[in-house]
Design an enzyme around this catalytic site. Sequence first.
Site, PDB file in Angstrom:
ATOM      1  CB  SER A 243      -1.110  -0.175   1.105  1.00 26.96           C
ATOM      2  OG  SER A 243      -1.289   1.067   0.970  1.00 26.96           O
TER       3      SER A 243
ATOM      4  CE  LYS B 144       0.191   6.954   1.944  1.00 25.24           C
ATOM      5  NZ  LYS B 144       0.976   6.799   1.958  1.00 25.24           N
TER       6      LYS B 144
ATOM      7  CG  ASN C 274       7.447   6.484   4.259  1.00 26.50           C
ATOM      8  OD1 ASN C 274       6.625   6.566   5.006  1.00 26.50           O
ATOM      9  ND2 ASN C 274       7.821   4.539   5.144  1.00 26.50           N
TER      10      ASN C 274
ATOM     11  CG  ASN D  57      -1.676   1.437   8.511  1.00 26.28           C
ATOM     12  OD1 ASN D  57      -1.639   1.310   8.336  1.00 26.28           O
ATOM     13  ND2 ASN D  57      -1.160   2.198   7.468  1.00 26.28           N
TER      14      ASN D  57
ATOM     15  CB  CYS E  15       0.597   4.732   9.622  1.00 26.24           C
ATOM     16  SG  CYS E  15       1.553   5.662   9.006  1.00 26.24           S
TER      17      CYS E  15
ATOM     18  CE  LYS F  17       1.747  -2.911   5.181  1.00 30.30           C
ATOM     19  NZ  LYS F  17       2.175  -2.464   4.078  1.00 30.30           N
TER      20      LYS F  17
ATOM     21  CG  ASN G 290       3.306  -0.346   7.200  1.00 30.50           C
ATOM     22  OD1 ASN G 290       4.395   0.113   6.706  1.00 30.50           O
ATOM     23  ND2 ASN G 290       2.427   0.169   7.836  1.00 30.50           N
TER      24      ASN G 290
ATOM     25  N   GLY H 271       8.648  -6.951   1.948  1.00 26.78           N
ATOM     26  CA  GLY H 271       9.681  -5.905   3.112  1.00 26.78           C
ATOM     27  C   GLY H 271      11.083  -6.390   2.109  1.00 26.78           C
TER      28      GLY H 271
HETATM   29  C1  SIN Z   1       2.780   7.525   5.613  1.00 24.43           C
HETATM   30  O1  SIN Z   1       1.973   7.605   4.817  1.00 24.43           O
HETATM   31  O2  SIN Z   1       3.311   7.339   6.402  1.00 24.43           O
HETATM   32  C2  SIN Z   1       3.306   5.636   5.387  1.00 24.43           C
HETATM   33  C3  SIN Z   1       2.286   4.813   5.313  1.00 24.43           C
HETATM   34  C4  SIN Z   1       2.852   3.754   6.383  1.00 24.43           C
HETATM   35  O3  SIN Z   1       3.928   3.422   6.501  1.00 24.43           O
HETATM   36  O4  SIN Z   1       1.106   2.550   6.744  1.00 24.43           O
END
Ligand code: SIN
Length: 322
Positions: A32, A60, A84, A142, A145, A179, A206, A258
């Site tokens: 995602s 996303k 990120n 999700n 995150c 997830k 993740n 991963g």
């Molecule tokens: C993000 O948008 O910060 C990344 C998505 C995630 O880690 O689930």
Amino acid sequence: MSFVLRSSQAQTSGRRYGFCGIELAHPIVNGSGTFDAIAARRAFGDALLDRFPFAAFVSKTVTLEPRQGNPPPRLWELGAGMINSIGLPNKGLAGYLADDLPQLAELPVPLIVNVMGSSPDQVATLVAAFAERDEVAALELNISCPNVRTGLLMGADPGETAALLDAVRPRTAKPLIVKLTPNCASPAAVAAAAEQHGADAVSLVNTLRGMAMDPRRPGEPWLGGGTGGVSGPAVRTIALAQVREVRERVRLPIVGMGGVQTGRHARDLLDAGADLVGVGTESFRDPLAGNRIAVELQRIGANSGMNGATSQPARPRISQNS
Ligand code: SIN
């Protein structure tokens, strides 16, 4: 400017892969948020549809309300991947339904919508909104995150995950994929709670929480969000270990991901216990990586030891000390 897609489309042997009742042409999907199919179609045109790199598309994350995401900088490149701190920017549920869903429904593969909320009620509202949409094949929750304040509330503790599933499961008959986060004491215990409370599959890993320092400002973090999530080859061995650990605890199908860059890496995740393989960071380097990896995997022999991606969940290998 026009672009040409050069890639060998994953030629399938005619075999289809079943995952939670969804038929797939091969076992490679995207992680995602790592492939923007709408932007890619703008760049490549309809050639993208003929050469779509994944067997299913995972969107996303969608939240109830629109989000701007985290302040820049949002990325830091590592020798073996990246960090990120994106912060889940998105148009919110209404914007997604109006703008994105119609475009994503034109993709030639099943659509899996990833959703996130800061409470079970919020997630249940999102799930209910997609429950009746024929364009959506499955939902991914999700709960992992690391880049938003409430991102791990329901994913780091088996009891919280169970409470989330109790709120969400009655709202849809569509497959629910949970997830998982690697940033907790026991991803396998969270997976077991998800299984016991009605999840249909789990996906992992993740990103791992990490940090980079700003080379120009001693003591200050580089990322606008402070910390971020590490992905790419740096996390491949961790993903293998966690997929194996989860496989030993649950019967659910597993989407393993991963640091996958090659068919060999995908094969390793399948051998560790995954049923499908997600490609993420590699798609930033090579947008058609999914196709290439599917072809390489097929050459290695996707059939050997395939755990399933069948409607029959793989038999868990229970370890001595579990
Ligand atoms: C993000 O948008 O910060 C990344 C998505 C995630 O880690 O689930």
